[in-house]
Write a protein that holds these residues in place. Structure first.
Motif, PDB file in Angstrom:
ATOM      1  N   ARG A  23      45.703  27.051  61.005  1.00 48.29           N
ATOM      2  CA  ARG A  23      45.523  26.652  59.609  1.00 48.29           C
ATOM      3  C   ARG A  23      44.661  25.365  59.718  1.00 48.29           C
ATOM      4  N   GLN A  24      44.950  24.632  60.975  1.00 49.28           N
ATOM      5  CA  GLN A  24      43.856  23.470  60.970  1.00 49.28           C
ATOM      6  C   GLN A  24      42.536  23.998  61.108  1.00 49.28           C
ATOM      7  N   ALA A  25      42.344  25.047  61.762  1.00 45.95           N
ATOM      8  CA  ALA A  25      41.017  25.634  62.043  1.00 45.95           C
ATOM      9  C   ALA A  25      40.260  26.159  60.576  1.00 45.95           C
ATOM     10  N   ARG A  26      40.914  26.331  59.791  1.00 43.34           N
ATOM     11  CA  ARG A  26      40.565  26.546  58.114  1.00 43.34           C
ATOM     12  C   ARG A  26      40.248  25.217  57.393  1.00 43.34           C
ATOM     13  N   GLY A  27      40.616  24.142  58.024  1.00 45.52           N
ATOM     14  CA  GLY A  27      40.356  23.015  57.501  1.00 45.52           C
ATOM     15  C   GLY A  27      41.660  22.356  56.645  1.00 45.52           C
ATOM     16  N   LEU A  28      42.834  22.754  57.018  1.00 43.10           N
ATOM     17  CA  LEU A  28      43.753  22.288  56.340  1.00 43.10           C
ATOM     18  C   LEU A  28      44.403  21.024  57.108  1.00 43.10           C
ATOM     19  N   LEU A  29      45.223  20.202  56.256  1.00 46.06           N
ATOM     20  CA  LEU A  29      45.757  19.005  56.877  1.00 46.06           C
ATOM     21  C   LEU A  29      47.144  19.737  57.244  1.00 46.06           C
ATOM     22  N   LEU A  30      47.652  19.136  58.358  1.00 46.42           N
ATOM     23  CA  LEU A  30      48.809  19.593  58.925  1.00 46.42           C
ATOM     24  C   LEU A  30      50.188  18.691  58.504  1.00 46.42           C
ATOM     25  N   ASN A  31      51.410  19.624  58.184  1.00 51.42           N
ATOM     26  CA  ASN A  31      52.529  18.855  57.767  1.00 51.42           C
ATOM     27  C   ASN A  31      53.185  18.776  59.042  1.00 51.42           C
ATOM     28  N   GLN A  67      44.242  11.531  60.956  1.00 51.05           N
ATOM     29  CA  GLN A  67      43.380  12.109  60.113  1.00 51.05           C
ATOM     30  C   GLN A  67      43.507  13.733  59.972  1.00 51.05           C
ATOM     31  N   ASP A  68      44.354  14.259  61.021  1.00 52.60           N
ATOM     32  CA  ASP A  68      44.676  15.586  60.769  1.00 52.60           C
ATOM     33  C   ASP A  68      45.804  16.113  60.264  1.00 52.60           C
ATOM     34  N   VAL A  69      46.400  15.050  59.710  1.00 53.32           N
ATOM     35  CA  VAL A  69      47.905  15.293  58.857  1.00 53.32           C
ATOM     36  C   VAL A  69      47.755  15.054  57.512  1.00 53.32           C
ATOM     37  N   LEU A  70      48.659  15.599  56.752  1.00 49.46           N
ATOM     38  CA  LEU A  70      48.950  15.114  55.384  1.00 49.46           C
ATOM     39  C   LEU A  70      49.431  13.658  55.211  1.00 49.46           C
ATOM     40  N   PRO A  71      48.911  13.064  54.177  1.00 53.82           N
ATOM     41  CA  PRO A  71      49.458  11.598  54.011  1.00 53.82           C
ATOM     42  C   PRO A  71      51.100  11.486  53.950  1.00 53.82           C
ATOM     43  N   GLY A  72      51.521  10.609  54.624  1.00 57.47           N
ATOM     44  CA  GLY A  72      52.842  10.433  54.970  1.00 57.47           C
ATOM     45  C   GLY A  72      53.555  11.226  56.357  1.00 57.47           C
ATOM     46  N   VAL A  73      52.918  12.154  56.911  1.00 56.12           N
ATOM     47  CA  VAL A  73      53.462  12.656  58.039  1.00 56.12           C
ATOM     48  C   VAL A  73      53.666  11.909  59.075  1.00 56.12           C
ATOM     49  N   THR A  74      52.509  10.935  59.274  1.00 60.37           N
ATOM     50  CA  THR A  74      52.655   9.985  60.628  1.00 60.37           C
ATOM     51  C   THR A  74      53.993   9.359  60.506  1.00 60.37           C
ATOM     52  N   SER A  75      54.513   8.871  59.507  1.00 64.77           N
ATOM     53  CA  SER A  75      55.832   7.931  59.318  1.00 64.77           C
ATOM     54  C   SER A  75      56.778   9.059  59.755  1.00 64.77           C
TER      55      SER A  75
END
Length: 226
Positions: A23-31, A67-75
Motif C-alpha cells: 500500500r505504501q508503494a502505491r502512494g498511500l499513507l499508512l494507518n 510523513q509516511d502515516v495518516l494524520p493522528g497516527v503518530t500520537s
C-alpha cells in the motif's frame, strides 16, 4: 510443517507488513496497524540479521516517519513492543517514538498536546559496560545509581536518575557489552526506597549521595570511586 505459536505470530507480522508495504508503494499513507506491522517486522529482521538489541531498535526507528502515516497516527503509536529472535535467544524490544515526536503528526497536522521531553540540561548520557559473564537488564524506573554492581559506569553522575525510555520497558546489556544510555531525573518527592538499598530516603538530603557512594563501595559496586 509444524510451527510454534511464536512462529505463527512472526508470519502474521510478516504478512501484515508485506500488505502495508504494498500500500505504501502505491502512494498511500499508512494507518496505525500498518505502521506497527512494518516497524515490528523491521525489528525482527534486524535481529535475524545478527544486529544487537540497540542496533535493531535504531533500525526500526528509521524505517518510517510522520510523513509516511495518516494524520493522528503518530500520537497513536508512542512505542512498539515486539519479541524478536536474536543470536542469543528471544528478547523483547521496546521501540520508543518509532514515528518521531507526536507534534510532527502527519503532513500538515498540528498537535494540540505536544510531548515535552526533558530539557537537554536535565539529561545525562552515561557509558555503561556489563562486566558480568551473564546479561543484565535494567527497567525504566529503576534508580540507575543502584543498578547491578557489575555494571561499570559513573555512579555519581547517575544519582537521582532513571533511564530515558518508556515506562515498563528495559535496556539489556549482553556480557561484555558497552553502550551509552540517556538518564533523566526523577520528579515528584524524589524519595528512593528499596531498589538495592543504597539510599532508602530522600535523594536531595545533604549527605545522601556521599553516604550512598560509601555503601556502594563497601558492597563492591563498580564506578562508585576509590
Amino acid at each position: 510443517m509444524l510451527l510454534t505459536p511464536h512462529e505463527l505470530d512472526r508470519l502474521l507480522i510478516f504478512q501484515a507488513a508485506s500488505l502495508a508495504r504494498s500500500r505504501q508503494a502505491r502512494g498511500l499513507l499508512l494507518n496505525a496497524p500498518e505502521a506497527i506491522a512494518i516497524i515490528a517486522d523491521t525489528a525482527c529482521e534486524a535481529a535475524r540479521d545478527g544486529l544487537t538489541l540497540p542496533e535493531a531498535i535504531e533500525r526500526a526507528t528509521r524505517v518510517l516517519d510522520a510523513q509516511d502515516v495518516l494524520p493522528g497516527v503518530t500520537s497513536l503509536v508512542p512505542h512498539v513492543e515486539v519479541e524478536a529472535l536474536f543470536m542469543d535467544g528471544m528478547r523483547l524490544l521496546m521501540i520508543p517514538e518509532p514515528l518521531g515526536p507526536s507534534q510532527a503528526d502527519g503532513p500538515g497536522a498540528v498537535s494540540s498536546a505536544p510531548l515535552r521531553p526533558a530539557a537537554p540540561a536535565d539529561c545525562v548520557d552515561v557509558e555503561v559496560t556489563n562486566t558480568a559473564a551473564v546479561p543484565i537488564a535494567i527497567t525504566s524506573h529503576w534508580h540507575f545509581f543502584e543498578a547491578n554492581r557489575r555494571l561499570s559506569f559513573d555512579r555519581a553522575a547517575s544519582w537521582g536518575r532513571r533511564l530515558s525510555i518508556p515506562t515498563g520497558s528495559t535496556i539489556r546489556w549482553a556480557a561484555g557489552e558497552s553502550h551509552v544510555v540517556r538518564l533523566v531525573p526523577f520528579r515528584g518527592r524524589r524519595v528512593a526506597m528499596g531498589f538495592a538499598g543504597l539510599v532508602n530516603g530522600p535523594l536531595d538530603a545533604p549527605t545522601a549521595l556521599t553516604d550512598a557512594l560509601e555503601r556502594a563501595r563497601a558492597r563492591g559496586y563498580l564506578g562508585a570511586g576509590a
